[in-house]
Write a protein that holds these residues in place. Structure first.
Motif, short mmCIF file in Angstrom:
data_model
loop_
_atom_site.label_atom_id
_atom_site.label_comp_id
_atom_site.label_asym_id
_atom_site.label_seq_id
_atom_site.Cartn_x
_atom_site.Cartn_y
_atom_site.Cartn_z
N GLU A 153 30.44 46.34 29.87
CA GLU A 153 31.58 46.63 31.08
C GLU A 153 32.35 45.07 31.47
O GLU A 153 32.04 44.46 31.39
N THR A 154 33.63 45.76 32.06
CA THR A 154 34.63 45.20 31.98
C THR A 154 35.14 44.72 33.37
O THR A 154 34.92 45.76 34.24
N ARG A 201 39.83 48.55 33.98
CA ARG A 201 39.22 49.73 33.10
C ARG A 201 39.69 49.68 31.90
O ARG A 201 40.94 49.83 31.22
N ASN A 205 32.56 55.94 32.55
CA ASN A 205 33.35 56.67 30.87
C ASN A 205 32.67 57.95 30.65
O ASN A 205 31.82 58.61 31.34
#
Length: 182
Positions: free
Chosen positions: A22-23, A26, A71
């Motif tokens: 996860e970041t 995007r 996703n």
């Protein structure tokens, strides 16, 4: 994540992409290349939340699931992160949702991503067999619902401020642009 992205050489594999985790940005995978965009604006997120509230109730009424910013695996090596998706029931712990589970996909068009949403993603979503594509055009204050015909989308219906968009498939919902777009 910055070090991993900039120290990488050559095309990205799906496994390398998923290992990023996860970041705050995007990060999408398109055929070996990463497409990185900053976090959405508050206006974008407000629109997404309001539309999600409408679609979630409609989805749950027919046994479907509404998911936000997940996703979606269109094919190996092609994983965008659409704003909203309506899916058949899926494993909520999987790293991605398969395109075959997606019944409707939605993108909220921002000035910085208009061509990606209106051309590239539209083509990719249709090629993956996703039947319904809803575009929310913030600048125009309009909603455009597209239905897949073969490997392309055709506009099924549209609504601008003062009008109503009626969804009958895959869910039943009434959406008024002025309720979403300030």
């Amino acid at each position: 994540m910055t070090v991993a992205v900039f120290d990488h050489e050559g095309p990205w594999t799906e496994e390398e992409y998923l290992s990023l985790g996860e970041t705050s940005q995007r990060v999408e995978l398109f055929d070996g290349s990463l497409h990185v965009t900053p976090a959405p604006t508050p206006r974008h997120q407000r629109t997404s939340r309001k539309l999600g509230n409408i679609l979630e109730a409609a989805a749950e009424a027919v046994g479907l699931e509404l998911l936000e910013a997940v996703n979606v695996r269109l094919r190996p090596g092609r994983i965008p992160i659409p704003d909203l998706v309506i899916t058949s029931p899926v494993n909520l712990d999987d790293p991605y949702v398969e395109a075959t589970s997606v019944r409707l996909i939605c993108e909220i068009v921002s000035p910085g991503n208009a061509s990606t949403d209106k051309v590239l993603k539209m083509h990719y979503y249709a090629a993956a067999g996703i039947d319904w594509y809803l575009l929310v055009d913030q600048a125009a204050g309009a909603l455009r619902l597209h239905r897949r015909r073969g490997r392309h989308y055709v506009e099924h219906s549209a609504a601008k401020r003062g009008e109503t968009l009626e969804l009958t498939e895959p869910v039943r919902a009434t959406i008024r642009p002025e309720e979403l777009l300030p």
